[in-house]
Scaffold this motif. Structure first.
Motif, PDB file in Angstrom:
ATOM      1  N   SER A 112       0.852  -1.189   0.000  1.00  0.00           N
ATOM      2  CA  SER A 112       0.000   0.000   0.000  1.00  0.00           C
ATOM      3  C   SER A 112       0.891   1.243   0.000  1.00  0.00           C
ATOM      4  N   TYR A 113       0.360   2.327  -0.565  1.00  0.00           N
ATOM      5  CA  TYR A 113       1.110   3.584  -0.654  1.00  0.00           C
ATOM      6  C   TYR A 113       0.343   4.681   0.066  1.00  0.00           C
ATOM      7  N   LEU A 114       0.987   5.262   1.089  1.00  0.00           N
ATOM      8  CA  LEU A 114       0.379   6.332   1.873  1.00  0.00           C
ATOM      9  C   LEU A 114       1.040   7.652   1.483  1.00  0.00           C
ATOM     10  N   ALA A 115       0.262   8.512   0.816  1.00  0.00           N
ATOM     11  CA  ALA A 115       0.747   9.829   0.421  1.00  0.00           C
ATOM     12  C   ALA A 115       0.173  10.880   1.349  1.00  0.00           C
ATOM     13  N   VAL A 116       0.987  11.882   1.658  1.00  0.00           N
ATOM     14  CA  VAL A 116       0.578  13.009   2.489  1.00  0.00           C
ATOM     15  C   VAL A 116       0.723  14.272   1.652  1.00  0.00           C
ATOM     16  N   GLY A 117      -0.300  15.136   1.680  1.00  0.00           N
ATOM     17  CA  GLY A 117      -0.205  16.395   0.952  1.00  0.00           C
ATOM     18  C   GLY A 117       1.019  17.177   1.383  1.00  0.00           C
ATOM     19  N   GLY A 118       1.897  17.497   0.439  1.00  0.00           N
ATOM     20  CA  GLY A 118       3.163  18.163   0.746  1.00  0.00           C
ATOM     21  C   GLY A 118       4.346  17.234   0.650  1.00  0.00           C
ATOM     22  N   GLY A 119       4.104  15.942   0.824  1.00  0.00           N
ATOM     23  CA  GLY A 119       5.172  14.955   0.673  1.00  0.00           C
ATOM     24  C   GLY A 119       6.063  14.817   1.892  1.00  0.00           C
ATOM     25  N   ILE A 120       6.720  13.675   1.987  1.00  0.00           N
ATOM     26  CA  ILE A 120       7.649  13.409   3.086  1.00  0.00           C
ATOM     27  C   ILE A 120       8.996  14.015   2.702  1.00  0.00           C
ATOM     28  N   ASP A 121       9.468  14.954   3.512  1.00  0.00           N
ATOM     29  CA  ASP A 121      10.569  15.836   3.113  1.00  0.00           C
ATOM     30  C   ASP A 121      11.878  15.487   3.817  1.00  0.00           C
ATOM     31  N   VAL A 122      12.247  14.209   3.815  1.00  0.00           N
ATOM     32  CA  VAL A 122      13.553  13.826   4.353  1.00  0.00           C
ATOM     33  C   VAL A 122      14.620  14.194   3.322  1.00  0.00           C
ATOM     34  N   PRO A 123      15.903  14.311   3.742  1.00  0.00           N
ATOM     35  CA  PRO A 123      16.951  14.674   2.774  1.00  0.00           C
ATOM     36  C   PRO A 123      17.103  13.614   1.691  1.00  0.00           C
ATOM     37  N   PRO A 124      17.165  14.028   0.417  1.00  0.00           N
ATOM     38  CA  PRO A 124      17.361  13.052  -0.665  1.00  0.00           C
ATOM     39  C   PRO A 124      18.791  12.532  -0.691  1.00  0.00           C
ATOM     40  N   VAL A 125      18.952  11.339  -1.220  1.00  0.00           N
ATOM     41  CA  VAL A 125      20.268  10.738  -1.430  1.00  0.00           C
ATOM     42  C   VAL A 125      20.404  10.456  -2.918  1.00  0.00           C
ATOM     43  N   ARG A 129      14.454  10.147  -2.596  1.00  0.00           N
ATOM     44  CA  ARG A 129      14.122   9.784  -1.218  1.00  0.00           C
ATOM     45  C   ARG A 129      13.683   8.323  -1.109  1.00  0.00           C
ATOM     46  N   SER A 130      14.018   7.523  -2.113  1.00  0.00           N
ATOM     47  CA  SER A 130      13.679   6.092  -2.080  1.00  0.00           C
ATOM     48  C   SER A 130      14.701   5.305  -1.279  1.00  0.00           C
ATOM     49  N   THR A 131      14.199   4.361  -0.498  1.00  0.00           N
ATOM     50  CA  THR A 131      15.057   3.414   0.198  1.00  0.00           C
ATOM     51  C   THR A 131      15.309   2.225  -0.712  1.00  0.00           C
TER      52      THR A 131
END
Length: 283
Positions: A112-125, A129-131
Motif C-alpha cells: 500500500s502507498y500512503l501519500a501526504v499532501g506536501g510529501g515526506i521531506d527527508v533529505p534526498p540521497v 528519497r527512495s530506500t
C-alpha cells in the motif's frame, strides 16, 4: 508539519520515483515497486509527480500528525483509519491535528502507498528519497518514534482518480528477449504456458518463482549486462526470477523476457503462494 511513526508493521519504507542515471556508479533506480499505485496516491492528494510517500507491506502502519493533514492510500484493499474509524480506500482523507492514522492488513494485494499532501521531506540521497533495500542507498527504514517532516511543496488541486482494484487475472504480459535465444524451443513454450508459484523468498529485489525449470540451449556463461525492472532472469536451476524495483544494476544470467510496465506493477502486489502465468504482449 510533522508525522510521527508509531508502528511500522512488517515493512515500511520511503519511496518516490527513484534515482535513475546512476547505473554507472552501481546504483539502480529503485523507486516505488508498484509505480501505478504510487502515482495515484500522489495525484489524489495533489502532490507533484515524484513526491516521496510511505510504501507499506501487509499493513500494520500507524502514524500521527501534529497539524491537519490530507492523505490517500492506494495499492491494495487495505483500509485507512483515522482515530479508529474507517476513512476509505483510494480516496482523499482529511486528518485533524493530533489524529492517529492506521493502515489495516489487506485481504488482497501486498504493498500500500500512503501519500501526504506536501510529501515526506527527508533529505534526498543521489536525488531521491527512495530506500533501496538491496544497495542500502537512501533514507533508512522508519522505526517507531521517528519524526518525519512534511514538506511545504506547492500542492495542486486534489485530483479525482479512478480507484484501481487488484486484477484477479493471473496472466502477466511479457516481451520475449533479449536472451530468449539462450533457451530451447520447448523451454520458451513452457515459459509461456506453465503455471508458476511465487516463493516466500521473494522481496522488492525480485520475485522468485517455483515451477518447471527452463532448459538452456547454450551452456556457456553470459557476461554481466544491464537489467531493468520486470526482467525475467533465469539462473542455473532454471527457475525464473522477476526483478522488481530494487533490482541490481547488472545480471549474469540470461533474461528470457521482460514484463510490460503494467504487468510489473501488478507483480508488485503478488504474495507468496500466488500462481501466475506469462503470456506474450500484443504486437
Amino acid at each position: 508539519m510533522r508525522m510521527t511513526v508509531l508502528r511500522t508493521g512488517p515493512l515500511t519504507v520511503l519511496k518516490d520515483a527513484g534515482r535513475p542515471g546512476h547505473a554507472h556508479q552501481g546504483v539502480a533506480p529503485s523507486g516505488a515497486v508498484d509505480r501505478g499505485a504510487y502515482g495515484r496516491a500522489n495525484a489524489l492528494v495533489g502532490n507533484p509527480p515524484g513526491t516521496a510517500v510511505l510504501e507499506c507491506t501487509l499493513g500494520g502502519l500507524r502514524v500521527s500528525f501534529d497539524e491537519p493533514a490530507v492523505l490517500a492510500l492506494t495499492g491494495t484493499d487495505a483500509v485507512l483509519t483515522v482515530d479508529g474509524v474507517a476513512a476509505g480506500v483510494e480516496e482523499v482523507v482529511h486528518v485533524p491535528a493530533e489524529g492517529t492514522v492506521a493502515v489495516t492488513m489487506p485481504k488482497r494485494g501486498l504493498r500500500s502507498y500512503l501519500a501526504v499532501g506536501g510529501g515526506i521531506d527527508v533529505p534526498p540521497v543521489l536525488g531521491s528519497r527512495s530506500t533501496d533495500q538491496l544497495a542500502g542507498v537512501g533514507p533508512p527504514r522508519p522505526v517507531p518514534g521517528d519524526v518525519l517532516p512534511i514538506g511545504g511543496l506547492p500542492v495542486s488541486s486534489v485530483s479525482s482518480v479512478s480507484p484501481s482494484t487488484p486484477d484477479p487475472q493471473e496472466s502477466f504480459e511479457v516481451d520475449l528477449g533479449p536472451r530468449d535465444d539462450w533457451f530451447t524451443a520447448s523451454a520458451i513454450e513452457t515459459f509461456l504456458s506453465a503455471e508458476y508459484t511465487v516463493s516466500p523468498a521473494s522481496n522488492s529485489v525480485g520475485l522468485r518463482l517455483d515451477g518447471p525449470a527452463l532448459t538452456r540451449s547454450r551452456p556457456e556463461e553470459l557476461p554481466s549486462e544491464g537489467v531493468v525492472r520486470g526482467a525475467v532472469q533465469v539462473p542455473p536451476d532454471g527457475r525464473p526470477i522477476v526483478f522488481q524495483a530494487d533490482h541490481p544494476v547488472t545480471g549474469g544470467y540470461p533474461v528470457i523476457a521482460v514484463l510490460t510496465p503494467q504487468a510489473a506493477d501488478r507483480a508488485a502486489q503478488l504474495r507468496p503462494g500466488a500462481r501466475i502465468r506469462f503470456t506474450r504482449a500484443p504486437g
